[in-house]
Design a protein around this motif. Structure first.
Motif, mmCIF file in Angstrom:
data_model
loop_
_atom_site.group_PDB
_atom_site.id
_atom_site.type_symbol
_atom_site.label_atom_id
_atom_site.label_comp_id
_atom_site.label_asym_id
_atom_site.label_seq_id
_atom_site.Cartn_x
_atom_site.Cartn_y
_atom_site.Cartn_z
ATOM 1 N N VAL A 118 -1.078 1.773 -4.530
ATOM 2 C CA VAL A 118 -0.040 0.813 -4.172
ATOM 3 C C VAL A 118 1.284 1.274 -4.753
ATOM 4 C CG1 VAL A 118 -1.590 -1.173 -3.960
ATOM 5 C CG2 VAL A 118 -0.587 -0.638 -6.178
ATOM 6 N N LYS A 154 0.830 -1.200 0.000
ATOM 7 C CA LYS A 154 0.000 0.000 0.000
ATOM 8 C C LYS A 154 0.870 1.257 0.000
ATOM 9 C CE LYS A 154 -0.582 0.248 5.039
ATOM 10 N NZ LYS A 154 -1.544 0.183 6.153
ATOM 11 N N TYR A 191 -2.162 -6.157 1.707
ATOM 12 C CA TYR A 191 -1.237 -5.097 1.297
ATOM 13 C C TYR A 191 -0.332 -4.668 2.448
ATOM 14 C CZ TYR A 191 -5.249 -5.114 -1.796
ATOM 15 O OH TYR A 191 -6.271 -5.522 -2.610
#
Length: 628
Positions: free
Chosen positions: A516, A320, A486
């Protein structure tokens, strides 16, 4: 109803949407704040694809489309608004939206109370939908449209370039987790001093905080031997803080230094001004300040050149985007007055992570110290491992009876106040059956920002557990498999040489909205599951055992010397040049970052801004003269 969007484009002041519909549906723009629909003109039909267009200059009669968030949607049929049953039959995903709306009409303390929610009648629920009769769940977008969103932002300048009318497409997800697009139309006025947001309430708060802190530093002498551990998003220390402070005491530093700690959660409701003043006072008295994670007070003040502010960031590098790596997205930091810009130093796991965290924090690579993570100093000690295993086995005897899977995802949302997890992606009944069939125990360990915990009914409670209040580090030692998404927690787990599974059913939505830094498909050191069916199959068949992480994934995990705390202490407190910690500059020694205080940089910035504004004014005047 269904509407498939194949292309979005701008042609001068026209917004055009190419779409197809199997049932004659047409797109609309709807503004929730104004409770207003704006229709498109439908033109052309070729190979089943229609074109909808809207001239923004005529978006509201003879005026431009008003500022606000305009959702691309379909209009709910009037025939579906006669009864809740008819509405749900026509729009199967509507119950989730209605439930969400009802809960958010309740006081915060009752939003998870199902009995309170049940008090709303069918008529009241139907009225909530009739108030905003739009639906987004039937509108889907081709991948090419979503991939090109960054190229669709539009700026219309006017008033001799002193004003701008802008359009930005913002991806969002509805309550069913489906992607929809909103067109944010906003008006902006040129600001000659962008470091200072004119007529902004937040800027006034910053000015008051800065002035108060400045007075404190003059009236209260700074203690040259004071070390402060400060945290503003929780009531206790992080593992990094605990490890670093413990090591200082082990080394007897508490005899020479005044070591203090202050922990509180500024996101837990309204904050007392006295608490903020106490934060400022503690900082004003301290020579060394250690923080872990986002610390809002530093958005308002620069601690000063005589303070060493160190971010001992608790996480490795997940997927992330955080900090400035998501600049421009909702919740991204201020380009000038962000807490991240204040750091003298930030700790990273190893030298390979300097470039990544330079982007995240918006600071130069020389400010990043490759010390390793203090919390992992004893992570691989056999004595510690044995202690943690025994502790967990005593608390959870079932952990020794079968396979243990720990599910530790990160949160969705922009931060602590909006954090949530889409539990609808998990079918508890099927998950439980898999656990029984494979002699498995499944543990939820939710991110501490997520207030709503998984709903585990009594019939599943012998195999599925919520242990979110336990230490994830300790749970690692009884886990046979880690499941995450993530988050960066898998880096620690890789050091134990155990398998990781990545469950990412909202991969496209998450990458668009949250952002991301790296592709999970390309970089994940384990099996990536896009659907719940695939996820269950991987766990049932143990397919994860056939996938070995790339060696680079292990290399990016924290170093194993167990000296991270000592490296940080020696470099930051004692000013030693510890090998490998600082970035080498031109092959000569370690480069030391220079952080200008607001005061020392003020005159330089002001001169530059005045010069820039004069040049801009001259350019604008010349351009406008030519047009006239």
């Amino acid at each position: 109803m269904s509407l498939d969007v194949h292309q979005i484009r701008w042609r001068s002041s026209y917004l055009e949407i190419d779409y197809s519909s199997r049932d004659g549906g047409v797109p609309w723009l709807y503004c929730v704040g104004r409770r207003q629909f704006v229709p498109f003109e439908i033109v052309g039909l070729e190979s089943g694809v229609r074109r909808a267009r809207l001239n923004l200059v005529l978006g509201d009669g003879r005026e431009v489309l008003p500022g606000g968030q305009w959702i691309i949607c379909e209009k709910i049929k009037e025939s579906a608004l006669f009864s809740l049953q008819a509405l749900y039959a026509e729009y199967p995903l509507m119950p989730q939206r209605v439930d969400y709306d009802v809960r958010h009409l309740l006081p915060p303390e009752l939003r998870d109370d199902d009995e309170a929610v049940a008090q709303y009648t069918d008529e009241e629920r139907l009225e909530l939908v009739a108030r905003h009769p739009y639906v987004t769940s039937g509108v889907t977008y081709d991948d090419e449209v979503l991939e090109r969103l960054d190229n669709l932002d539009r700026v219309f300048r006017y008033g001799k370039n002193s004003y701008a009318y802008t359009g930005v497409f913002v991806p969002k997800t509805n309550r069913a987790g489906l992607i929809y697009l909103a067109l944010h139309m906003q008006f902006f006025q040129r600001n000659k001093t962008p470091r200072h947001c004119q007529r902004s309430r937040r800027q006034m708060q910053k000015d008051v905080f800065a002035a108060t802190y400045s007075v404190m530093t003059k009236l209260v002498p700074r203690k040259r031997n004071r070390i402060l551990f400060l945290k503003e998003n929780g009531e206790g220390p992080t593992e990094n803080m605990e490890a670093l402070q413990s090591r200082m005491i082990e080394r007897g530093m508490d005899k020479r230094f005044d070591i203090r700690a202050r922990y509180r959660n500024v996101f837990a409701g309204r904050q007392n001004i006295v608490a903020w003043l106490r934060d400022l006072f503690e900082i004003a008295r301290s020579r060394y300040v250690f923080i872990d994670d986002y610390t809002p007070v530093f958005n308002f003040i620069d601690p000063g050149e005589d303070v060493t502010l160190t971010q001992i960031w608790h996480a490795g590098v997940g997927f992330k985007s955080v900090g400035y790596a998501r600049f421009g997205l909702k919740g991204s930091p201020d380009p000038y007055n962000s807490a991240h810009r204040r750091y003298t130093y930030a700790l990273v796991g190893n030298e390979h992570l300097r470039r990544i965290y330079s982007e995240v924090f918006g600071i130069e690579e020389e400010a990043l110290l490759a010390t390793g993570m203090p919390r992992l100093d004893h992570f691989l000690d056999e004595k510690v491992e044995k202690e943690y295993r025994e502790e967990m086995a005593d608390k959870f005897p079932w952990s020794a009876k079968g396979r243990v899977i720990v599910f530790a995802p990160t949160f969705r949302g922009t931060g602590q106040r909006t954090a949530y997890y889409p539990y609808d992606e998990i079918d508890m009944d099927r998950l439980y059956r898999m656990c029984v069939e494979t002699d498995t125990y499944f543990v939820f360990e939710m991110h501490h920002f997520i207030r709503k915990r998984p709903d585990i009914s009594a019939e599943y409670a012998d195999r599925i557990f919520d242990l979110s209040d336990e230490s994830l580090t300790k749970l690692f030692f009884i886990a046979d498999v880690l499941v995450t998404d993530y988050s960066s927690c898998f880096y620690d787990y890789l050091l134990l040489k155990k398998p990781v599974v990545f469950f990412v059913p909202d991969k496209t939505a998450y990458s668009l909205i949250r952002g991301v830094q790296r592709s999970i498909d390309e970089m994940a050191p384990g099996v990536v599951c896009d659907t719940f069916d695939e996820f269950l199959d991987v766990l049932r068949t143990r397919h994860y055992e056939t996938v070995s992480p790339h060696p680079s994934s292990i290399d990016r995990a924290a170093e194993r010397s167990g000296l991270a705390s000592d490296r940080a202490i020696d470099t930051i407190i004692y000013g030693k040049d510890v090998p490998g910690v600082r970035k080498q500059a031109s092959g000569k020694g370690g480069a030391v970052p220079v952080r200008q205080s607001d005061k020392s940089a003020k005159s330089e910035r002001k001169a530059k801004e005045l010069l820039d504004s004069k040049v801009a004014d001259k350019d604008t005047k010349s351009a406008s003269d030519e047009e006239e």
